[in-house]
Design an enzyme around this catalytic site. Structure first.
Site, PDB file in Angstrom:
ATOM      1  N   PHE A  95     -61.867  11.330   6.307  1.00 60.16           N
ATOM      2  CA  PHE A  95     -62.950  11.718   5.407  1.00 60.16           C
ATOM      3  C   PHE A  95     -64.277  11.334   6.051  1.00 60.16           C
ATOM      4  CE2 PHE A  95     -63.854  12.976   0.984  1.00 60.16           C
ATOM      5  CZ  PHE A  95     -62.715  13.715   0.703  1.00 60.16           C
ATOM      6  N   GLN A 119     -77.244  12.769  -4.174  1.00 61.55           N
ATOM      7  CA  GLN A 119     -76.517  13.355  -3.051  1.00 61.55           C
ATOM      8  C   GLN A 119     -76.241  14.840  -3.247  1.00 61.55           C
ATOM      9  OE1 GLN A 119     -72.049  12.696  -2.182  1.00 61.55           O
ATOM     10  NE2 GLN A 119     -73.096  11.272  -0.802  1.00 61.55           N
ATOM     11  N   HIS A 173     -73.774  17.487  -1.860  1.00 56.75           N
ATOM     12  CA  HIS A 173     -72.543  17.674  -1.086  1.00 56.75           C
ATOM     13  C   HIS A 173     -72.724  18.907  -0.209  1.00 56.75           C
ATOM     14  CE1 HIS A 173     -68.345  18.294  -0.036  1.00 56.75           C
ATOM     15  NE2 HIS A 173     -68.024  17.158  -0.610  1.00 56.75           N
ATOM     16  N   LEU A 223     -67.236  22.658  -5.991  1.00 51.12           N
ATOM     17  CA  LEU A 223     -67.016  21.870  -4.790  1.00 51.12           C
ATOM     18  C   LEU A 223     -65.843  22.384  -3.962  1.00 51.12           C
ATOM     19  CD1 LEU A 223     -68.411  19.318  -3.686  1.00 51.12           C
ATOM     20  CD2 LEU A 223     -66.492  18.013  -4.594  1.00 51.12           C
ATOM     21  N   GLU A 243     -64.310  17.667   0.820  1.00 48.62           N
ATOM     22  CA  GLU A 243     -64.401  17.172   2.180  1.00 48.62           C
ATOM     23  C   GLU A 243     -63.023  17.085   2.828  1.00 48.62           C
ATOM     24  OE1 GLU A 243     -66.851  13.318   3.798  1.00 48.62           O
ATOM     25  OE2 GLU A 243     -67.413  14.345   1.952  1.00 48.62           O
ATOM     26  N   ARG A 273     -72.210  12.695   4.248  1.00 51.71           N
ATOM     27  CA  ARG A 273     -72.591  13.923   3.553  1.00 51.71           C
ATOM     28  C   ARG A 273     -74.066  14.273   3.688  1.00 51.71           C
ATOM     29  NH1 ARG A 273     -69.023  12.988  -1.971  1.00 51.71           N
ATOM     30  NH2 ARG A 273     -67.019  13.587  -1.049  1.00 51.71           N
ATOM     31  N   HIS A 308     -74.580  16.925  -6.220  1.00 52.46           N
ATOM     32  CA  HIS A 308     -73.223  16.436  -6.447  1.00 52.46           C
ATOM     33  C   HIS A 308     -73.139  15.076  -7.117  1.00 52.46           C
ATOM     34  CE1 HIS A 308     -68.979  15.857  -5.832  1.00 52.46           C
ATOM     35  NE2 HIS A 308     -69.145  14.869  -4.979  1.00 52.46           N
ATOM     36  N   ARG A 319     -73.741   8.008  -0.880  1.00 57.12           N
ATOM     37  CA  ARG A 319     -72.355   7.593  -1.112  1.00 57.12           C
ATOM     38  C   ARG A 319     -71.410   8.249  -0.118  1.00 57.12           C
ATOM     39  NH1 ARG A 319     -68.110   9.887  -3.247  1.00 57.12           N
ATOM     40  NH2 ARG A 319     -69.185  11.577  -4.321  1.00 57.12           N
TER      41      ARG A 319
END
Length: 575
Positions: free
Chosen positions: A115, A235, A237, A247, A250, A281, A351, A391
């Site tokens: 990730f 954030q 994404h 979404l 990831e 991200r 996101h 994050r």
């Protein structure tokens, strides 16, 4: 009607449910949710929950903590990051023991995937750390925890919307709650209250957030005079479905999916030569927006509706159907695209809120100067701060479980020796009067204001920011907040009056939009998800500090609190 519990938890996502499980062992606990719990937004989390189990690669919690701090661009409170990483391991095993059906290795262990931003040996190379259940991890967590809560006789009040807190100085004594089914207003008396109401991405036009994500907890507490922390950090994404924001996890890139521009180039080689498509991200989102602005996006006119491609077709049908089945179905349903055969069109989508209600590592609401007695928060609505300026993927679910559990345990201990506070007589009447005014005054419905807010925030407080655009956003939101005071409900009914709910939700989003825009305008540097064209460098000398914002008399007051850098000194982020 008056209800009385030792502890009331507001929100029935992962953090709220885990807190309820822990607290319910020792205290009379109730969960209030404006949704049926299984519809909470935790269910939308796809890719996994990060934990250094070491089932696929060698891994250590300390490496996870370092990645969290570095990924958050050193605005993370580092002892909180250590707690997050160390307790994540047992949290995953606890979920497994409670019945969560994780995907498995051939040996039967919990499987793990790569990730973005997660590395071994302090940044040396990507590591398999994300524990997952196909691409339905959040959904499985939600199902598992809700079933356990039902088993353990936690009380639920579904489709009840919290509209205000009852405070006696800095001590919380109860809540004012609007019941959607009847239109009635109730008082919930308690020794402690824990907010776990999730995020507020609906302030943006393109977002992965559910329609219910309207920041109810932070907005209610902010209006009660409690400052919010680090609201400028929101954030985006990098891979939302083009034009829709839904979404694409990831995990697709973790399985080997590749981002490409209009020329078929794997452009992340230019921006993050080591981690490539698995960089943090904020970096990937900026890379995509740079490709678009330099006319290497699809369409090629450099506008916000341009996009790039996420190609997983080389993985083969077996991998796609086994590892990302829901994503494949989304693309087939909404785009008429089969990711087994062709790439998916993606663009950044609003996101996750890194900021929110300030808390300590036990979930207690505190600014560092003031501790609010009996008041707790956990999950996305809270700011521990364990995400800092950006994050890492999978850390949202870790946050829910680790800090939801800690907050629930601490609150249960608190109420054992706490007393009920004072509830003023007739306090619910002002809310009954307000609903009456909403239905009788002259004005328009909330729809147009909603669209204007989202357009303002998307233009001024997006992936890239600059002084003039943010200043316009601040003034635009201030004007909308004033105009919104004339909004009225056109449906006079009491039962399930969704117009009343929509107006209350929009008020919350407008308030949080002002916190976000004003905090962003104030921070004169680039850090994590806050990227300014006019201040392009991170400035640790002047801005290594948390922002605290409070809206008063239509303006925003700003204060600061220190960042814990006790483990790792800030260094440039290189990937």
């Amino acid at each position: 009607m008056l209800f009385e519990f030792d502890l009331i938890i507001v929100g029935a996502g992962g953090a709220g449910l885990y807190a309820a499980l822990e607290a319910g062992k020792a205290a009379r606990t109730a969960v209030i949710s404006k949704l049926y719990p299984q519809r909470s937004h935790t269910g939308a989390a796809q890719g996994g929950i990060g934990a250094a189990l070491g089932n696929v690669d060698e891994d250590k919690p300390d490496w996870h903590a370092f990645d969290t701090v570095k990924g958050g661009d050193y605005l993370v409170d580092q002892q909180a990051a250590v707690i997050l990483a160390e307790e994540a391991v047992q949290a995953v095993y606890d979920l497994e023991n409670r019945g969560l059906p994780f995907s498995r290795t051939p040996e039967g262990r919990i499987d793990q995937r790569k990730f973005g931003g997660h590395t071994r040996n302090y940044g040396e190379a990507p590591v398999h750390r994300s524990c997952y259940a196909a691409d339905r991890t959040g959904h499985m967590i939600l199902q598992t925890l809700y079933q356990q809560c039902i088993k353990n006789d936690v009380s639920f009040f579904d489709e009840f919307h919290v509209v205000d807190v009852i405070m006696d100085g800095t001590k919380i004594t109860g809540l004012i709650v609007f019941e959607l089914s009847s239109g009635e207003v109730h008082i919930f008396k308690s020794k402690a209250v824990l907010f776990a109401t999730g995020g507020f991405g609906r302030m943006f036009k393109i977002t992965s957030n559910a329609y219910a994500n309207t920041g109810d907890g932070p907005a209610v507490l902010a209006r009660a005079g409690i400052p919010l922390m680090d609201m400028e950090f929101f954030q985006f994404h990098p891979t939302g479905i083009r034009g829709m924001g839904i979404l694409i996890t990831e995990g697709v890139r973790g399985e080997g999916g590749v981002l490409k521009n209009r020329d078929g180039e794997r452009f992340m080689e230019r921006y993050a030569p080591t981690l490539l498509d698995l960089a943090p991200r904020d970096m990937v989102s900026r890379a995509i927006m740079t490709e678009i602005s330099e006319r290497r996006g699809i369409n090629g006119d450099g506008e916000l509706d341009d996009y790039v491609l996420l190609d997983a077709s080389h993985l083969g049908a077996e991998i796609v159907e086994a590892k990302i089945p829901d994503i494949a179905d989304f693309c087939r349903t909404y785009l008429a695209i089969d990711p087994v055969k062709e790439p998916m069109p993606v663009q950044p989508t609003a996101h996750y809120a890194m900021g929110g209600i300030p808390t300590d590592v036990n979930g207690r609401v505190t600014t560092g100067k003031v501790l609010y007695e009996g008041l707790y928060a956990a999950g996305e609505c809270a700011c521990v701060s364990v995400h800092g300026a950006n994050r890492l993927g999978t850390n949202s679910l870790v946050d829910l479980i680790v800090f939801g559990r800690r907050a629930g345990k601490h609150a249960a201990g608190f109420v054992k020796s706490a007393d009920f506070g004072h509830i003023p007589e007739g306090i619910e009447q002002k809310w009954l009067d307000r609903v009456h005014i909403l239905k009788t005054r002259k004005g328009n419905g909330p729809g147009n204001y909603y669209k204007q807010m989202q357009d303002i925030m998307m233009r001024g407080i997006g992936v890239y920011r600059e002084e003039s655009g943010m200043a316009e956003a601040v003034e635009g939101i201030k004007n909308l907040r004033e105009e919104h005071k004339t909004v009225r409900v056109q449906d006079p009914g009491k039962n399930f009056n969704t117009q009343v709910l929509s107006i209350l939700e929009l008020e919350n989003l407008l308030d949080l939009s002002l916190h976000t825009a004003a905090a962003a305008l104030n921070r004169k540097e680039s850090r994590g998800a806050h990227s300014r064209n006019d201040f392009q460098q991170r400035d640790d000398k002047n801005w290594l500090k948390h922002t605290l914002t409070l809206v008063r008399d239509g303006g925003v007051e700003i204060d600061y609190s220190p960042v814990d850098i006790s483990r790792w000194e800030p260094k440039p982020r290189k990937y």
